[in-house]
Design a protein around this motif. Structure first.
Motif, PDB file in Angstrom:
ATOM      1  N   UNK A 105      -1.883  14.595  -3.066  1.00  0.00           N
ATOM      2  CA  UNK A 105      -2.958  14.085  -2.272  1.00  0.00           C
ATOM      3  C   UNK A 105      -2.594  12.670  -2.214  1.00  0.00           C
ATOM      4  N   UNK A 106      -1.728  12.238  -2.995  1.00  0.00           N
ATOM      5  CA  UNK A 106      -0.972  10.616  -2.717  1.00  0.00           C
ATOM      6  C   UNK A 106      -0.138  10.392  -1.894  1.00  0.00           C
ATOM      7  N   UNK A 107       0.227  11.769  -1.360  1.00  0.00           N
ATOM      8  CA  UNK A 107       1.157  11.617  -0.195  1.00  0.00           C
ATOM      9  C   UNK A 107       0.532  10.993   1.138  1.00  0.00           C
ATOM     10  N   UNK A 148       0.919  -1.026  -0.045  1.00  0.00           N
ATOM     11  CA  UNK A 148       0.004  -0.015   0.095  1.00  0.00           C
ATOM     12  C   UNK A 148       0.997   1.246  -0.219  1.00  0.00           C
ATOM     13  N   UNK A 149       2.036   1.236   0.652  1.00  0.00           N
ATOM     14  CA  UNK A 149       2.824   2.367   0.916  1.00  0.00           C
ATOM     15  C   UNK A 149       3.601   2.742  -0.505  1.00  0.00           C
ATOM     16  N   UNK A 150       4.070   1.683  -1.098  1.00  0.00           N
ATOM     17  CA  UNK A 150       4.718   1.870  -2.222  1.00  0.00           C
ATOM     18  C   UNK A 150       3.786   2.201  -3.583  1.00  0.00           C
ATOM     19  N   UNK A 151       2.865   1.273  -3.734  1.00  0.00           N
ATOM     20  CA  UNK A 151       1.732   1.779  -4.726  1.00  0.00           C
ATOM     21  C   UNK A 151       1.037   2.876  -4.657  1.00  0.00           C
ATOM     22  N   UNK A 152       0.753   3.082  -3.374  1.00  0.00           N
ATOM     23  CA  UNK A 152      -0.038   4.724  -3.125  1.00  0.00           C
ATOM     24  C   UNK A 152       0.919   5.630  -3.550  1.00  0.00           C
ATOM     25  N   UNK A 153       2.269   5.574  -3.086  1.00  0.00           N
ATOM     26  CA  UNK A 153       3.052   7.077  -3.713  1.00  0.00           C
ATOM     27  C   UNK A 153       3.505   6.970  -4.838  1.00  0.00           C
ATOM     28  N   UNK A 154       3.441   5.882  -5.885  1.00  0.00           N
ATOM     29  CA  UNK A 154       3.951   5.780  -7.250  1.00  0.00           C
ATOM     30  C   UNK A 154       3.304   7.135  -7.888  1.00  0.00           C
TER      31      UNK A 154
END
Length: 395
Positions: free
Chosen positions: A165-167, A85-91
């Motif tokens: 927002x993705x942050x 979730x962390x990696x995919x969310x920040x991409x």
């Protein structure tokens, strides 16, 4: 094994923390207009799918999470999901290809799917009886709190641009650390409380779908359809009746979220008072609130009924998840939770189509008659749950 007081607090915090991320796919819903302006050659339906495509991968990985956990352990599975979730969310914060962003959203759903069922099943693994019921209520509260936090943070970040927002997904870092710190390293079956029952032999999906668990899956499906109906129709109801603005619908939804959170916190105490009658009581009170809501002519009355609806529906989910774990037995909690989560996602997915069909049946697609019809269906379902006999022991 016996845990110290500090270890018990860390365990509770770890298990509840992952619920903050369960609905995180909706965090970027407000970016749709900005992203439509940025990606002008991409159809709007594709851009809107950024919030819906995670549901597809969640469904897939909810089913896969149980066999994966059996291979690498529950803790490793949850940590892998949170890291994903962390990696995919920040991409999306540093790439410019829309299709890669869309792929990252699918990956984000896969991460959520890995620990979605475990947000419920691990509570059932470590806690028994009244403690389990209380923790299930707290889980619902944390989930609601996560929703409120998500919309507050995302509404602040959107002022800096859609990428920023993705942050929001940086929130996965403290969740990862808290779960890594608080959850035992060994398989939960090895670290369960001393009074926990002996682990049963794994049951097949067909075995679990027999009898009461299938009824619970259908109940959670219908419950999510009802909740989604309120979310979809509340703003239109206020506008059509002429006693408020569209912004008042957002206020009503915020009130609904707070009421659901409070209801989850009170769930354990309510369960101690009325036990199995908590299910029909919750459904019937919600039905009455929705019927009255369809007749409302003032914001004050609407907001009050929204509180009643939130408090009453908040007790349904924790009861169904806790009871499904009891029925499935030790060692089968994750699979049982997965079945209910599949029911939740199917309920959300089919709601627009069901409401469209219901509108044709009653001859109106206006919010008030739709809510009135839904309340009648909910009242019938609630009344039928009185026929569920007291479960004497876990299956």
């Amino acid at each position: 094994m016996t845990m110290t007081r500090g270890a018990r607090w860390r365990l509770a915090a770890a298990l509840l923390s992952i619920s903050v991320l369960l609905t995180s796919a909706n965090a970027v819903a407000g970016t749709i207009p900005l992203m439509a302006a940025r990606f002008k050659t991409v159809p709007l339906s594709q851009i809107e799918s950024l919030t819906t495509i995670p549901s597809l991968s969640i469904l897939i990985f909810v089913v896969l999470s149980n066999p994966i956990a059996k291979k690498i352990g529950n803790k490793a599975t949850v940590l892998t999901g949170v890291a994903t979730v962390l990696i995919a969310g920040l991409i999306p914060t540093f790439i410019s290809s829309f299709w890669l962003i869309l792929a990252s959203r699918f990956l984000l759903g896969a991460g959520v799917g890995l620990f979605n069922a475990m947000a419920y099943s691990l509570i059932s693994t470590y806690y028994q009886g009244a403690k389990r019921q209380t923790m299930m209520g707290y889980q619902g509260s944390v989930n609601s709190l996560g929703n409120i936090l998500m919309f507050l943070v995302s509404s602040f970040l959107i002022g800096f641009g859609w990428r920023q927002v993705y942050l929001y997904y940086l929130i996965a870092i403290p969740v990862f650390l808290l779960f890594w710190w608080g959850a035992p390293t060994d398989h939960p079956a090895d670290d369960a409380q001393e009074d926990a029952p002996t682990t049963q032999s794994p049951l097949s999906l067909v075995d679990l779908l027999k009898g009461r668990l299938m009824i619970y899956a259908l109940l959670v499906l219908f419950s999510m359809m009802i909740a989604q109906t309120v979310v979809v129709k509340i703003s239109g109801l206020i506008l059509a009746a002429g006693y408020g603005r569209i912004a008042d619908g957002s206020i009503a939804l915020a009130i609904l979220g707070v009421a659901t959170m409070v209801g989850g916190m009170l769930y354990g105490q309510v369960f101690k008072l009325i036990h199995r009658f908590i299910l029909p009581a919750g459904l019937l009170i919600a039905a009455a609130a929705l019927f009255a809501l369809s007749k409302s002519q003032s914001l004050v009355f609407t907001f009050t009924l929204t509180v009643v609806a939130g408090l009453s529906t908040s007790v349904v989910g924790p009861y169904l998840f806790a009871e499904s774990a009891e029925i499935a037995g030790k060692g089968n909690e994750t699979l049982a939770s997965s079945i209910l989560i599949v029911g939740i996602n199917i309920g959300v997915f089919i709601t627009p189509y069901v409401l469209s069909g219901l509108g044709r049946v009653i001859g109106s697609d206006q919010p008030a008659p739709i809510l009135a019809a839904v309340s009648i269906v909910l009242a019938v379902i609630g009344a039928l749950t009185f026929l569920l006999k007291e479960r004497k022991s876990a299956a």
